[in-house]
Design a protein around this motif. Structure first.
Motif, PDB file in Angstrom:
ATOM      1  N   ALA A 164      33.393 -36.467 -17.302  1.00 35.95           N
ATOM      2  CA  ALA A 164      33.003 -36.482 -16.098  1.00 35.95           C
ATOM      3  C   ALA A 164      32.764 -35.119 -15.347  1.00 35.95           C
ATOM      4  O   ALA A 164      33.341 -34.628 -14.290  1.00 35.95           O
ATOM      5  CB  ALA A 164      33.618 -37.292 -15.049  1.00 35.95           C
ATOM      6  N   PRO A 165      31.942 -34.129 -16.229  1.00 37.18           N
ATOM      7  CA  PRO A 165      31.656 -32.854 -15.523  1.00 37.18           C
ATOM      8  C   PRO A 165      31.246 -32.906 -14.041  1.00 37.18           C
ATOM      9  O   PRO A 165      30.083 -33.770 -13.976  1.00 37.18           O
ATOM     10  CB  PRO A 165      30.636 -32.322 -16.411  1.00 37.18           C
ATOM     11  CG  PRO A 165      30.020 -33.324 -17.114  1.00 37.18           C
ATOM     12  CD  PRO A 165      31.044 -34.557 -17.352  1.00 37.18           C
ATOM     13  N   ARG A 166      31.408 -32.055 -13.236  1.00 37.36           N
ATOM     14  CA  ARG A 166      30.773 -31.682 -12.039  1.00 37.36           C
ATOM     15  C   ARG A 166      29.716 -30.764 -11.871  1.00 37.36           C
ATOM     16  O   ARG A 166      30.087 -29.487 -12.564  1.00 37.36           O
ATOM     17  CB  ARG A 166      32.022 -31.477 -10.894  1.00 37.36           C
ATOM     18  CG  ARG A 166      32.984 -32.777 -11.060  1.00 37.36           C
ATOM     19  CD  ARG A 166      34.246 -32.215 -10.313  1.00 37.36           C
ATOM     20  NE  ARG A 166      33.981 -32.382  -8.767  1.00 37.36           N
ATOM     21  CZ  ARG A 166      34.261 -33.538  -8.160  1.00 37.36           C
ATOM     22  NH1 ARG A 166      34.759 -34.539  -8.758  1.00 37.36           N
ATOM     23  NH2 ARG A 166      34.179 -33.642  -6.817  1.00 37.36           N
ATOM     24  N   TYR A 167      28.891 -30.921 -11.067  1.00 36.14           N
ATOM     25  CA  TYR A 167      27.505 -29.793 -10.987  1.00 36.14           C
ATOM     26  C   TYR A 167      27.292 -29.703  -9.673  1.00 36.14           C
ATOM     27  O   TYR A 167      27.171 -30.522  -8.992  1.00 36.14           O
ATOM     28  CB  TYR A 167      26.584 -30.355 -11.861  1.00 36.14           C
ATOM     29  CG  TYR A 167      26.833 -30.590 -13.297  1.00 36.14           C
ATOM     30  CD1 TYR A 167      26.658 -29.581 -14.156  1.00 36.14           C
ATOM     31  CD2 TYR A 167      26.776 -32.099 -13.605  1.00 36.14           C
ATOM     32  CE1 TYR A 167      27.048 -29.775 -15.612  1.00 36.14           C
ATOM     33  CE2 TYR A 167      27.110 -31.997 -15.091  1.00 36.14           C
ATOM     34  CZ  TYR A 167      26.965 -31.055 -16.016  1.00 36.14           C
ATOM     35  OH  TYR A 167      27.319 -31.284 -17.456  1.00 36.14           O
ATOM     36  N   GLY A 168      27.407 -28.365  -9.277  1.00 37.01           N
ATOM     37  CA  GLY A 168      26.794 -28.085  -7.903  1.00 37.01           C
ATOM     38  C   GLY A 168      25.700 -27.335  -7.931  1.00 37.01           C
ATOM     39  O   GLY A 168      24.789 -27.282  -8.930  1.00 37.01           O
ATOM     40  N   PRO A 169      25.021 -27.003  -6.587  1.00 37.20           N
ATOM     41  CA  PRO A 169      23.705 -26.433  -6.355  1.00 37.20           C
ATOM     42  C   PRO A 169      23.330 -25.288  -7.314  1.00 37.20           C
ATOM     43  O   PRO A 169      24.051 -24.429  -7.709  1.00 37.20           O
ATOM     44  CB  PRO A 169      23.878 -25.746  -5.114  1.00 37.20           C
ATOM     45  CG  PRO A 169      24.839 -26.819  -4.309  1.00 37.20           C
ATOM     46  CD  PRO A 169      25.665 -26.854  -5.307  1.00 37.20           C
ATOM     47  N   GLY A 170      22.143 -25.321  -7.832  1.00 37.13           N
ATOM     48  CA  GLY A 170      21.753 -24.446  -8.957  1.00 37.13           C
ATOM     49  C   GLY A 170      22.040 -24.758 -10.415  1.00 37.13           C
ATOM     50  O   GLY A 170      21.549 -24.096 -11.337  1.00 37.13           O
ATOM     51  N   GLU A 171      23.011 -25.610 -10.616  1.00 37.01           N
ATOM     52  CA  GLU A 171      23.313 -25.911 -11.978  1.00 37.01           C
ATOM     53  C   GLU A 171      22.535 -27.134 -12.429  1.00 37.01           C
ATOM     54  O   GLU A 171      21.818 -27.763 -11.853  1.00 37.01           O
ATOM     55  CB  GLU A 171      24.802 -26.435 -12.026  1.00 37.01           C
ATOM     56  CG  GLU A 171      25.898 -25.099 -11.585  1.00 37.01           C
ATOM     57  CD  GLU A 171      27.262 -25.762 -11.676  1.00 37.01           C
ATOM     58  OE1 GLU A 171      27.994 -24.703 -12.388  1.00 37.01           O
ATOM     59  OE2 GLU A 171      27.484 -26.558 -11.199  1.00 37.01           O
ATOM     60  N   THR A 172      22.486 -27.012 -14.001  1.00 36.50           N
ATOM     61  CA  THR A 172      21.643 -27.819 -14.586  1.00 36.50           C
ATOM     62  C   THR A 172      22.468 -28.564 -15.727  1.00 36.50           C
ATOM     63  O   THR A 172      23.622 -28.018 -15.967  1.00 36.50           O
ATOM     64  CB  THR A 172      20.368 -27.245 -15.324  1.00 36.50           C
ATOM     65  OG1 THR A 172      20.929 -26.372 -16.430  1.00 36.50           O
ATOM     66  CG2 THR A 172      19.297 -26.587 -14.427  1.00 36.50           C
ATOM     67  N   CYS A 173      21.892 -29.860 -16.289  1.00 38.49           N
ATOM     68  CA  CYS A 173      22.557 -30.506 -17.222  1.00 38.49           C
ATOM     69  C   CYS A 173      21.769 -31.471 -18.033  1.00 38.49           C
ATOM     70  O   CYS A 173      20.712 -31.523 -17.550  1.00 38.49           O
ATOM     71  CB  CYS A 173      23.795 -31.488 -16.674  1.00 38.49           C
ATOM     72  SG  CYS A 173      23.402 -32.773 -15.677  1.00 38.49           S
ATOM     73  N   LEU A 174      21.845 -31.522 -19.081  1.00 36.62           N
ATOM     74  CA  LEU A 174      21.107 -32.229 -20.017  1.00 36.62           C
ATOM     75  C   LEU A 174      21.833 -33.594 -20.632  1.00 36.62           C
ATOM     76  O   LEU A 174      22.902 -33.665 -21.028  1.00 36.62           O
ATOM     77  CB  LEU A 174      20.776 -31.487 -21.401  1.00 36.62           C
ATOM     78  CG  LEU A 174      19.542 -31.695 -21.849  1.00 36.62           C
ATOM     79  CD1 LEU A 174      18.098 -31.394 -20.965  1.00 36.62           C
ATOM     80  CD2 LEU A 174      19.151 -30.721 -23.086  1.00 36.62           C
TER      81      LEU A 174
END
Length: 88
Positions: free
Chosen positions: A55-65
């Motif tokens: 369950a990775p967390r992503y913040g502003p400006g980050e991307t994920c695929l």
């Protein structure tokens, strides 16, 4: 990454138009799948992508695929989250 960079990559990689999605604070979707690859950019808040791998967390400006046909649940942190998602 800046939003403009996301748009350049989205177009260059052949993703469709990006859709903006907002999540309420501490919300979590039911598990589901998409039949296309999802390219996600976080505009604000904390976006959590729950899969069998973690369950990775992503913040502003980050991307994920997220690959197609991967069961997942989208979750937002205490301030909610706003993302842009494009698929192919």
């Amino acid at each position: 990454m800046a939003p403009e960079e996301f748009e350049v990559i989205r177009k260059a990689e052949g993703y469709g138009p990006a859709k903006e999605v907002q999540f309420a604070p501490n919300s979590r979707s039911a598990p589901h799948v998409h039949d296309q690859v999802s390219f996600v950019y976080v505009l604000d808040g904390v976006f959590i992508l729950n899969t069998a791998q973690g369950a990775p967390r992503y913040g502003p400006g980050e991307t994920c695929l997220l690959e197609a046909n991967v069961e997942h649940a989208e979750e937002a942190g205490p301030e909610g989250a706003t993302i842009r998602v494009a698929r192919k």
